[in-house]
Design an enzyme around this catalytic site. Structure first.
Site: not given
Ligand code: FUB
Length: 344
Positions: A38, A245
């Site tokens: 991320d 997301e």
């Molecule tokens: O790293 C945990 C979660 O996985 C992140 O918050 C999301 O965007 C995904 O990459």
């Protein structure tokens, strides 16, 4: 057209493609002695700073709701230039130091205002509800000191803070399933929230302008509307296109570009708009699926070239142990972006 003309045209086309490929920086892993994911990139003090999650091995797997992403601290990394050595600035914030947090430090971001640095991070509180916190520091390298409580009215995950040319700051956030966005409508928690299915409209990421002190929202979060090219919202069933997301916002030639993950279909898509609030119009797949379940991006212009920062699991073969990467990309003349190969 005779054969000779076709042959010459094909040679020119192939040559242009190959020179574009070789002129560009190919993908490069940034950190290989630990697992990180991320990545949020920013240029601060003339250096490239990357703010990622810090993946660790965890026993006990809770596949669907992301319980195996059980991170406990954050590191910051920097480079003098895009090909330069990556410096690890060490642990800049730990779960144990965040008074309100219970577990799972997910995708963070950082913003600078008036010489102060604001590190934003999602974490589950002691009731296992994701909230977004902020920690402050005097340097982009950290360390960061957390505020005693999360941002009021914050929920869900994946904060990305964008500074517009007029000096205003906005936080984008939200993520489905493990990220809990399906549990909210109109910023209110539901008794029992589900991801819309079938013909129901998909959920949108959220945006809120930041307060002058950067510690709170200055307004109620709004939906960041993403429409297809015919101006219609994506349906809940359209998992190839709907937001899941990992939102990032950048600006190119006066247009706002919103990129995001489609989660379970593993695309990184992008949409463009004329205001940070949207609406945004879907433009296409920015990056095809990477190795691993999650895909998450940030974008920056560095020394006149454009780079996408992302992660994959090629090195570990495990969804929750990821490595951050960078590669260059180019815009077409009309501002569109050809799909980047995520497997590269
Ligand atoms: O790293 C945990 C979660 O996985 C992140 O918050 C999301 O965007 C995904 O990459």
């Amino acid at each position: 057209m005779n054969t000779k003309v076709i042959l010459i045209a094909t040679t020119i086309f192939l040559f242009a493609g190959i020179s574009k490929m070789f002129g560009q920086m190919q993908s490069r892993y940034l950190v290989e002695d630990m697992y990180t994911a991320d990545p949020s990139v920013h240029i601060f003090d003339g250096k490239i700073f990357v703010y990622p999650s810090h993946d660790i091995h965890t026993e006990g797997v809770d596949g669907a709701m992301g319980g195996h992403y059980n991170m406990k601290d954050y590191h910051v990394f920097s480079m003098e230039n895009i090909n330069g050595k990556v410096k690890d600035h060490g642990v800049v914030l730990s779960l144990d130091d965040i008074p309100w947090a219970g577990r799972q430090l997910w995708a963070p971001d950082c913003a600078e205002k008036d010489g102060k640095y604001y590190f934003y991070f999602p974490a589950k509180d002691k009731n296992d509800i994701f909230r977004i916190g902020v920690a402050t520091g005097d340097s982009p390298e950290g360390p960061f000191v957390p505020q005693p409580a999360p941002i009021i009215r914050s929920y869900s995950i994946d904060p990305a803070v964008f500074k517009d040319d007029d000096g205003k700051y906005y936080m984008y956030f939200g993520g489905l399933r493990g990220g809990q966005l399906q549990r909210y409508r109109n910023n209110k928690a539901l008794e029992c929230g589900e991801e819309p299915s079938g013909d129901k409209d998909a959920l949108y990421p959220k945006i809120a302008a930041m307060s002058d002190d950067m510690l709170q929202f200055a307004e109620e979060p709004h939906d960041v509307v993403i429409l297809d090219k015919q101006g219609r919202p994506f349906k809940g069933s359209d998992h190839q296109h709907r937001f899941f997301e990992g939102v990032w916002l950048h600006k190119y030639q006066g247009k706002y570009y919103l990129s995001y993950s489609t989660g379970n279909t593993h695309n990184l898509c992008y949409a463009t708009g004329d205001s940070p609030y949207g609406p945004f119009t879907y433009q296409g797949i920015l990056m095809s699926p990477v190795h691993g379940w999650t895909t998450h991006n940030s974008i920056a212009e560095i020394d006149g070239k454009w780079y996408i920062f992302y992660h994959d699991t090629k090195q570990s073969g495990k969804n929750y142990l990821r490595n951050i990467k960078v590669r260059e990309f180019e815009y077409n003349e009309d501002g569109s972006i050809d799909t980047i190969d995520g497997m590269d």
